[in-house]
Design an enzyme around this catalytic site. Sequence first.
Site: not given
Ligand code: IMP
Length: 181
Positions: A11-12, A39, A66-67, A142-143, A168
Amino acid sequence: MNNDVLKVMTSNRGKYVEYKKKLKDHYHKIEMMNLDYPEIQADGLEEVVRFALEDLEEHSPLIIDDSGLFIDALDGFPGVYSAYVMKTIGCEGILTLMKEENHRSSRFECVIGYIGREKNIFKGISKGTITREKRGTEGFGYDPIFRPDGFERTYAEMSSEEKNRISHRGDAMEKLLDFVG
Ligand code: IMP
């Protein structure tokens, strides 16, 4: 060039843009698909991705991602809680938690779950430092508070192409591309 339409399950939009930029020459089309998948709460991102891949075969070929951001001085927090922490306290909250902290090393991890002819998982890491204030307007999440090692600028001060070369997610995508050929 592969004739398939690759679905990026997220959704991102920020993530989708990064996938599209890097993989566009390898797939006929890259689509964003905003589909809810389970999840689980787990200790590591890989476990979350492995579980989520169980039920998604019908949409193949696809990617899930997932990040998380892992800050050394906070024992790896927010880590697997990164999404929740972003929604609640955000970058400002992290800067407040880190206010008195001089040891600011951290890393981003990205785990790609892929279903093509087979299922696979690819992991990428980028190391860096939490800045003392938000800088830049590009990217997402978090960029603005993450400055990758070897650079003066945060990810939010880089174009998505530049971030992809060192990030990453870029690292995990390189491994995916080596695999799909
Ligand atoms: P998820 O992988 O969508 O669960 O992301 C976890 C959180 O980390 C979310 O709030 C994302 O906005 C943030 N996030 C994931 N990848 C990045 C990135 O590449 N840069 C900055 N924030 C990130």
